[in-house]
Enzyme design. Structure first.
Site, PDB file in Angstrom:
ATOM      1  N   GLY A 224      49.771  42.163  44.269  1.00 34.02           N
ATOM      2  CA  GLY A 224      49.946  42.358  42.886  1.00 34.02           C
ATOM      3  C   GLY A 224      48.909  41.616  41.985  1.00 34.02           C
ATOM      4  N   ASP A 225      47.944  40.776  42.569  1.00 37.03           N
ATOM      5  CA  ASP A 225      47.069  40.229  41.826  1.00 37.03           C
ATOM      6  C   ASP A 225      45.946  39.712  42.398  1.00 37.03           C
ATOM      7  OD1 ASP A 225      46.201  38.947  39.423  1.00 37.03           O
ATOM      8  OD2 ASP A 225      47.479  37.120  39.416  1.00 37.03           O
ATOM      9  N   LEU A 226      45.457  40.420  43.124  1.00 40.08           N
ATOM     10  CA  LEU A 226      44.028  40.285  43.930  1.00 40.08           C
ATOM     11  C   LEU A 226      42.933  40.173  42.977  1.00 40.08           C
ATOM     12  CD1 LEU A 226      44.665  42.129  47.245  1.00 40.08           C
ATOM     13  CD2 LEU A 226      44.689  39.684  46.776  1.00 40.08           C
ATOM     14  N   ASN A 227      42.925  39.245  42.097  1.00 40.57           N
ATOM     15  CA  ASN A 227      41.756  39.203  41.127  1.00 40.57           C
ATOM     16  C   ASN A 227      40.790  38.406  41.997  1.00 40.57           C
ATOM     17  OD1 ASN A 227      42.152  36.543  40.476  1.00 40.57           O
ATOM     18  ND2 ASN A 227      44.006  37.042  39.073  1.00 40.57           N
TER      19      ASN A 227
END
Length: 372
Positions: A224-227
């Protein structure tokens, strides 16, 4: 970039321990003497890089979860168990150092005052590498990131079992990509300008074209947050002209929730666009890597443009809202905004059809190359 279980993207719950207090916490809870400590940037938790005078692996991240999320121990348990599971499966994720009592986490008071807030505390292994945000990304690492995203979701969805996993059903979680319509209540933070009009357009299109299709997407567990700050890479070649990278670390599982495979690739594409000098070309390389593991269906591909746009909208609106609450953390909170607005505007100026054509043709070239 976590926030609570409900649709509040941020309340004033961020821990604010000093370095000395944090070092005392490591000693008291984990029985380790700190030889050096430094704070790390964070969204709404508090993180410290810690070195301890002990044998073996001596670097850790002390993660102090915000007081709101700390009230959901099952959720933090699920996230931590997922990290341990992925590490055992060969993924470069951190693992917890156990407390003196043999637990993976501990609920601790922020200070000794009566009624002080309690925070869930974990000590995680420190992962080596450089954040993608600080590297000159190329097609090779973008492909690798896409492949990693698909592989991680696939193994979590097919093999990860733990009693706390049900807590990943986070219906109103503001960062879940299905919840773009919830941005309506925070859009005031943008003021009245062309940016607000752009986001309103994204939300309306999302409601009309994505929400009705959700039931046709394949469900899975999303990181959900592969930034670009949550993926660490190491260079595997000495060539400065054409460096080859491998992913050496996956950070921050606090946005994990049940979602859909197509959400993960859309989120990865959006964040990889942020730092790129040629943002519209990025999607095809990430998509090719993802589809080498999990090929998307026609319905999922058809939603990709609006899902990427939806993540831009989430990131920009929630950051603006949170910066009003935490003006002292504004620089970190608005990292994405520096280029995010420009990229979102460009996507809509170029148009869905042309952007998709670029992405899909790039991804197609990989399959031709593989077949050759």
């Amino acid at each position: 970039m976590s926030s609570g279980n409900d649709c509040q993207p941020q309340t004033l719950t961020k821990p604010a321990l000093g370095e000395r207090e944090a070092a005392e916490l490591v000693d008291r809870v984990f029985g380790l003497k700190v030889s050096w400590i430094g704070s790390l940037p964070s969204y709404d938790d508090q993180n410290f890089h810690v070195r301890v005078s002990a044998e073996g692996a001596d670097e850790y991240v002390l993660k102090i979860t915000n007081s709101e999320d700390s009230q959901a121990p099952d959720l933090i348990e699920a996230q931590t168990q997922a990290m341990m599971f992925l590490s055992a499966e060969g993924f470069p994720s951190a693992t917890p150092y156990l407390t003196k009592d043999g637990n993976i986490m501990s609920l601790e008071s922020g200070d000794t005052k009566p009624g002080s807030k309690k925070y869930m505390v974990r000590l995680l292994t420190y992962l080596p590498g450089t954040p993608v945000a600080k590297t000159a990304t190329n097609a090779q690492i973008l492909y690798e990131i896409g492949r990693l995203a698909a592989s991680m979701d696939k193994v979590l969805s097919e093999k990860f079992q733990h009693p706390s996993v049900k807590s990943l059903h986070r219906g109103q979680f503001i960062w879940n990509l299905a919840n773009v319509p919830l941005l309506d209540q925070y859009i005031y933070a943008l003021g009245q300008n062309k940016y607000r009009a752009m986001v309103e357009q994204v939300i309306e299109q999302f409601k009309g074209k994505v929400i009705p299709k959700l039931s046709s997407f394949r469900a899975c567990i999303n990181h959900g947050d592969l930034n670009d700050h949550n993926i660490l890479v190491d260079s595997t070649s000495a060539s400065s002209e054409n460096p080859q990278y491998r992913v050496s670390g996956i950070l921050d599982f606090s946005d994990m929730s049940y979602g859909y495979y197509v959400f993960e690739v859309a989120i990865a594409i959006m964040y990889m666009m942020i730092e790129s000098p040629d943002p519209l070309s990025v999607g095809g390389h990430v998509l090719a890597g993802f589809e080498s593991v999990v090929p998307l269906t026609a319905e999922e591909r058809g939603a990709l443009f609006l899902l990427v746009s939806g993540r831009f909208a989430q990131s920009l609106v929630i950051a603006a809202h949170t910066a009003l609450l935490y003006p002292e953390n504004k620089e970190y909170l608005t990292i994405t905004a520096k280029t995010g607005w420009k990229h979102l505007m460009t996507m809509f100026e170029v148009g869905q059809e042309a952007v998709e054509k670029t992405w899909f043709e790039t991804a197609q070239a990989y399959t031709h190359h593989a077949a050759a």
